[in-house]
Every structure is written in structure tokens, then in C-alpha cells.
Design a protein around this motif. Structure first.
Motif, short mmCIF file in Angstrom:
data_model
loop_
_atom_site.label_atom_id
_atom_site.label_comp_id
_atom_site.label_asym_id
_atom_site.label_seq_id
_atom_site.Cartn_x
_atom_site.Cartn_y
_atom_site.Cartn_z
N ASN A 1 0.77 -1.11 0.00
CA ASN A 1 0.01 -0.07 -0.01
C ASN A 1 0.80 1.21 0.25
N ASP A 2 2.02 1.26 0.84
CA ASP A 2 2.74 2.29 0.98
C ASP A 2 3.40 2.67 -0.60
N VAL A 3 3.82 1.78 -1.09
CA VAL A 3 4.36 1.93 -2.63
C VAL A 3 3.10 2.28 -3.52
N LEU A 4 1.87 1.63 -3.57
CA LEU A 4 1.04 1.91 -4.25
C LEU A 4 0.56 3.27 -4.19
N ALA A 5 0.61 4.13 -3.16
CA ALA A 5 0.16 5.29 -3.06
C ALA A 5 1.26 6.45 -3.64
N ARG A 6 2.21 5.79 -3.99
CA ARG A 6 3.51 6.87 -4.67
C ARG A 6 3.73 6.39 -5.99
N LEU A 7 2.86 5.48 -6.66
CA LEU A 7 3.11 5.15 -8.09
C LEU A 7 2.83 6.56 -8.77
N GLY A 8 3.54 6.69 -9.87
CA GLY A 8 3.39 7.82 -10.76
C GLY A 8 3.99 9.08 -10.10
N GLU A 9 4.86 8.92 -9.12
CA GLU A 9 5.73 10.12 -8.58
C GLU A 9 7.07 9.97 -9.45
N PRO A 10 7.28 11.39 -10.00
CA PRO A 10 8.53 11.23 -10.82
C PRO A 10 9.73 10.58 -9.68
N PHE A 11 10.35 9.69 -10.76
CA PHE A 11 11.76 9.21 -10.17
C PHE A 11 11.44 8.37 -8.87
N TYR A 12 10.34 7.86 -8.57
CA TYR A 12 10.26 6.98 -7.50
C TYR A 12 10.04 5.76 -8.20
N THR A 13 10.86 4.82 -7.42
CA THR A 13 10.96 3.50 -8.24
C THR A 13 11.63 2.46 -7.01
N THR A 14 10.91 1.07 -7.40
CA THR A 14 11.56 0.10 -6.27
C THR A 14 12.40 -0.96 -7.25
N LYS A 15 12.65 -0.57 -8.39
CA LYS A 15 13.35 -1.30 -9.17
C LYS A 15 14.75 -1.07 -9.03
N LYS B 1 17.12 -1.26 -11.50
CA LYS B 1 17.75 -0.45 -12.58
C LYS B 1 16.25 0.49 -13.19
N GLY B 2 15.36 0.78 -12.51
CA GLY B 2 14.43 1.49 -12.73
C GLY B 2 14.86 3.13 -12.63
N THR B 3 13.89 3.75 -13.38
CA THR B 3 13.99 5.45 -13.41
C THR B 3 12.78 5.99 -12.70
N GLY B 4 11.76 5.50 -12.52
CA GLY B 4 10.37 5.75 -12.08
C GLY B 4 9.73 6.61 -13.09
N LEU B 5 10.00 6.59 -14.15
CA LEU B 5 9.46 7.53 -15.21
C LEU B 5 8.39 6.66 -16.09
N GLY B 6 8.30 5.15 -16.06
CA GLY B 6 7.50 4.57 -17.07
C GLY B 6 6.25 4.91 -16.52
N ILE B 7 5.71 4.54 -15.21
CA ILE B 7 4.35 4.61 -14.83
C ILE B 7 3.93 6.17 -14.82
#
Length: 128
Positions: A71-85, A87-93
């Protein structure tokens, strides 16, 4: 094939047309499918359902059977540069949300840890 992923696609007949920039929607859907694949590192099934939502919109639902999103990650989806991956950038979603919004649509993510994630994209028909 390389990721041992099976796709099951169900589409209603006579879906309304969507007025869109094809390459942008293609990119958004690729991002969602890529995320679903990465959520199932040991393989699995991704369901893609296309159906009309009344006479004025189309809903595309992507469902994986991955690890799910807390839930805490779900709430932040779509924030620029937020990623749990790693090698991720957080920009895709973030880009995906923007593309859907630019098409006057809505994107909703629902997830349960241990069960998987469902992403619903609703887009207005061309005749709305």
C-alpha cells in the motif's frame, strides 16, 4: 517466451473506437505489460480484457499474478523518479499516467501483496 509468460486476451465484439495517438497508447500499454512481466520473475499469466463501459468508453484491464504492490508503494505510483526497481528510473508509470490523462482517460491500480496487480485503463470513445 523468454520470461515464461502466457498472455490471455479477451475482447468484446464491436468495441467503440477510441480517438488517440496510437504510438503514445502503445507506449503506455507496453509500460504496463513490462511491469506485469517484471512482477512475475518465475513466469505466469497476464490477462488482458477489453470491454465497453457503456456507449461512451472502453476499458482495458491488465491483470498479473505477481507479488503485488504494498500500500505505501501503491500510494506513490506515478511520482517522478520513484521506483522500487534496481535499474528503474520511476518514469515509466509516470509517463503512462500522463499519456492516459492526455487522452482524457483514467488509470486505476489495485493490488494485493501475494496475489497480483490489476491495472484498469478507461478511455473515452471517439463518439463521446
Amino acid at each position: 517466451m523468454l520470461s515464461n509468460i502466457q498472455f490471455v486476451v479477451n475482447a468484446e465484439n464491436n468495441l467503440p473506437h477510441v480517438s488517440c495517438e496510437e504510438n503514445q497508447l502503445k507506449q503506455a500499454f507496453i509500460n504496463l505489460i513490462k511491469n506485469a512481466i517484471e512482477a512475475m520473475p518465475d513466469g505466469g499469466q497476464i490477462d488482458i480484457d477489453l470491454r465497453s463501459e457503456g456507449a461512451d468508453s472502453v476499458r482495458i484491464v491488465f491483470k498479473d499474478r505477481g507479488q503485488g504492490i504494498e500500500n505505501d508503494v501503491l500510494a506513490r505510483l506515478g511520482e517522478p523518479f520513484y521506483t522500487t526497481k534496481e535499474k528503474g528510473t520511476g518514469l515509466g508509470i509516470m509517463i503512462t499516467y500522463k499519456i492516459i490523462e492526455d487522452h482524457r482517460g483514467h488509470l486505476v491500480v489495485e493490488s494485493k501483496v501475494g496475489e497480483g496487480t490489476v491495472v484498469s485503463v478507461t478511455l473515452p470513445s471517439a463518439y463521446e
